[in-house]
Write a protein that holds these residues in place. Sequence first.
Motif, PDB file in Angstrom:
ATOM      1  N   ASP A  47       0.836  -1.206   0.000  1.00 45.69           N
ATOM      2  CA  ASP A  47       0.000   0.000   0.000  1.00 45.69           C
ATOM      3  C   ASP A  47       0.864   1.246   0.000  1.00 45.69           C
ATOM      4  N   PHE A  48       0.791   1.980  -1.082  1.00 45.18           N
ATOM      5  CA  PHE A  48       1.350   3.328  -1.182  1.00 45.18           C
ATOM      6  C   PHE A  48       0.244   4.168  -1.810  1.00 45.18           C
ATOM      7  N   SER A  49      -0.740   4.545  -0.963  1.00 50.05           N
ATOM      8  CA  SER A  49      -1.923   5.250  -1.469  1.00 50.05           C
ATOM      9  C   SER A  49      -1.954   6.675  -0.908  1.00 50.05           C
ATOM     10  N   VAL A  50      -3.016   7.003  -0.173  1.00 52.19           N
ATOM     11  CA  VAL A  50      -3.156   8.355   0.394  1.00 52.19           C
ATOM     12  C   VAL A  50      -3.514   8.233   1.871  1.00 52.19           C
ATOM     13  N   PRO A  51      -3.235   9.260   2.668  1.00 56.42           N
ATOM     14  CA  PRO A  51      -3.517   9.176   4.108  1.00 56.42           C
ATOM     15  C   PRO A  51      -4.949   8.762   4.436  1.00 56.42           C
ATOM     16  N   GLU A  52      -5.890   9.222   3.622  1.00 56.08           N
ATOM     17  CA  GLU A  52      -7.303   8.963   3.938  1.00 56.08           C
ATOM     18  C   GLU A  52      -7.694   7.500   3.707  1.00 56.08           C
ATOM     19  N   SER A  53      -6.959   6.788   2.861  1.00 55.48           N
ATOM     20  CA  SER A  53      -7.385   5.430   2.507  1.00 55.48           C
ATOM     21  C   SER A  53      -6.518   4.347   3.118  1.00 55.48           C
ATOM     22  N   ALA A  54      -5.369   4.718   3.683  1.00 51.80           N
ATOM     23  CA  ALA A  54      -4.416   3.687   4.116  1.00 51.80           C
ATOM     24  C   ALA A  54      -5.029   2.731   5.129  1.00 51.80           C
ATOM     25  N   VAL A  55      -5.696   3.267   6.141  1.00 55.84           N
ATOM     26  CA  VAL A  55      -6.212   2.410   7.219  1.00 55.84           C
ATOM     27  C   VAL A  55      -7.221   1.409   6.666  1.00 55.84           C
ATOM     28  N   SER A  56      -8.143   1.866   5.836  1.00 57.95           N
ATOM     29  CA  SER A  56      -9.145   0.921   5.304  1.00 57.95           C
ATOM     30  C   SER A  56      -8.496  -0.071   4.347  1.00 57.95           C
ATOM     31  N   THR A  72       2.452   4.242   3.044  1.00 54.24           N
ATOM     32  CA  THR A  72       1.667   5.473   3.053  1.00 54.24           C
ATOM     33  C   THR A  72       1.870   6.211   4.373  1.00 54.24           C
ATOM     34  N   THR A  73       2.075   7.503   4.310  1.00 51.90           N
ATOM     35  CA  THR A  73       2.294   8.309   5.517  1.00 51.90           C
ATOM     36  C   THR A  73       1.085   9.207   5.770  1.00 51.90           C
ATOM     37  N   GLY A  74       1.080   9.849   6.948  1.00 54.69           N
ATOM     38  CA  GLY A  74       0.027  10.813   7.256  1.00 54.69           C
ATOM     39  C   GLY A  74      -1.199  10.233   7.913  1.00 54.69           C
ATOM     40  N   TRP A  75      -1.082   9.003   8.453  1.00 51.73           N
ATOM     41  CA  TRP A  75      -2.247   8.378   9.117  1.00 51.73           C
ATOM     42  C   TRP A  75      -1.867   7.778  10.471  1.00 51.73           C
ATOM     43  N   LEU A  76      -0.699   8.114  10.998  1.00 48.58           N
ATOM     44  CA  LEU A  76      -0.155   7.376  12.144  1.00 48.58           C
ATOM     45  C   LEU A  76      -0.937   7.528  13.441  1.00 48.58           C
ATOM     46  N   TYR A  95       4.870  -1.594   8.569  1.00 50.81           N
ATOM     47  CA  TYR A  95       4.837  -0.179   8.186  1.00 50.81           C
ATOM     48  C   TYR A  95       6.235   0.394   8.301  1.00 50.81           C
ATOM     49  N   ALA A  96       6.586   1.228   7.353  1.00 47.98           N
ATOM     50  CA  ALA A  96       7.813   2.035   7.487  1.00 47.98           C
ATOM     51  C   ALA A  96       7.555   3.402   6.871  1.00 47.98           C
ATOM     52  N   HIS A 134       3.946  17.789  -4.980  1.00 45.89           N
ATOM     53  CA  HIS A 134       2.702  16.989  -5.015  1.00 45.89           C
ATOM     54  C   HIS A 134       2.390  16.353  -3.658  1.00 45.89           C
ATOM     55  N   LYS A 135       3.325  16.415  -2.719  1.00 46.33           N
ATOM     56  CA  LYS A 135       3.161  15.700  -1.457  1.00 46.33           C
ATOM     57  C   LYS A 135       1.997  16.262  -0.658  1.00 46.33           C
ATOM     58  N   LEU A 136       1.107  15.373  -0.183  1.00 46.15           N
ATOM     59  CA  LEU A 136      -0.128  15.794   0.485  1.00 46.15           C
ATOM     60  C   LEU A 136       0.077  16.099   1.958  1.00 46.15           C
ATOM     61  N   ASP A 137       1.027  15.425   2.600  1.00 47.31           N
ATOM     62  CA  ASP A 137       1.162  15.551   4.043  1.00 47.31           C
ATOM     63  C   ASP A 137       2.426  16.316   4.427  1.00 47.31           C
ATOM     64  N   ALA A 138       2.392  16.936   5.565  1.00 43.28           N
ATOM     65  CA  ALA A 138       3.557  17.620   6.152  1.00 43.28           C
ATOM     66  C   ALA A 138       3.411  17.562   7.681  1.00 43.28           C
ATOM     67  N   PRO A 139       4.513  17.295   8.416  1.00 41.56           N
ATOM     68  CA  PRO A 139       5.818  16.976   7.884  1.00 41.56           C
ATOM     69  C   PRO A 139       5.860  15.577   7.304  1.00 41.56           C
ATOM     70  N   SER A 140       6.949  15.236   6.668  1.00 41.87           N
ATOM     71  CA  SER A 140       7.069  13.901   6.099  1.00 41.87           C
ATOM     72  C   SER A 140       7.070  12.852   7.209  1.00 41.87           C
ATOM     73  N   GLY A 141       6.651  11.648   6.868  1.00 48.11           N
ATOM     74  CA  GLY A 141       6.719  10.562   7.841  1.00 48.11           C
ATOM     75  C   GLY A 141       8.143  10.293   8.278  1.00 48.11           C
TER      76      GLY A 141
END
Length: 235
Positions: A47-56, A72-76, A95-96, A134-141
């Motif tokens: 999974d390398f998707s988006v923060p909103e979809s990673a958990v599901s 995928t980062t931004g959902w920790l 996860y990494a 293009h990166k959606l999240d900040a800061p980076s994972g």
Amino acid sequence: MKIGLFGYGKMGKMIEQIAQNRGHEIVARIDENSTEIPYGDMDVAIDFSVPESAVSNIKGCLSGGVPVVSGTTGWLEKFGEVRDHCLKVQGAFLYASNFSLGVNIFFELNRMLAGMIQNSGEYKVRIDETHHIHKLDAPSGTAITLAEGIISQTDYKQWELNKGNVDTVPIHSHREGEVPGTHVITYSGSVDEISIRHEAFSREGFALGAVVAAEWILGKQGVFNMKDVLNLGGK
Ligand SMILES: NC(=O)c1ccc[n+]([C@@H]2O[C@H](COP(=O)([O-])OP(=O)(O)OC[C@H]3O[C@@H](n4cnc5c(N)ncnc54)[C@H](O)[C@@H]3O)[C@@H](O)[C@H]2O)c1
Ligand SMILES: O=C(O)C1=N[C@H](C(=O)O)CCC1
């Protein structure tokens, strides 16, 4: 291996290339428009998707009996929920925030340096991370993992985005062009400055690490990270 890709963007396409070069088959390319997910066809999911979809995405794979590697980062903030689900269904999840060998070495170097600096009382730390526009999240994972490493070795209590106080690690996020990922840790003192830096030249290192992690997780059960895969030193 038969691999299911969740997210077929910049990373998904790079992972496809590297996986196929290593003799694996991509049996699914899942995105937000996918309606049918062939869990039964997959030996492993990446999974390398988006923060909103990673958990599901991750929980769906685990419930479907598919070991899953996620970058995928931004959902920790939901990591505990995912860990609990993995243990409940006796699945396998890895996860990494960063899968590259170089950054995982950098993670260890960061912890060592933080431990030495802590004893001096002379320096103030900052983290600068630079990525593509293009990166959606900040800061980076990756930057969050670096900050957590510093916190674990020092008296700093937490990290803050784009600002800092006496007991916080400031992470400054920069978005520039197509930069794959550059991270700099700087310790500034009154008479000198120490810094360490990692620069990714492309996404190849991230993708290779993710495929190696997917090969590694086959047949395992539990919750893992890239340190389990790479057997790096350090405490
Ligand atoms: N851990 C690492 O080593 C590492 C390295 C690079 C990127 N990343 C992370 O990976 C993620 C993806 O990065 P990218 O550069 O490939 O982004 P990207 O935007 O190029 O690709 C993400 C893809 O996810 C797809 N997507 C959206 N909703 C989805 C859903 N519900 N299910 C499946 N796919 C869906 C989009 O169509 C898009 O193509 C980001 O969170 C990024 O931070 C991690
Ligand atoms: O390109 C990205 O997005 C990256 N995301 C990860 C992060 O958030 O640390 C890894 C570096 C590249």
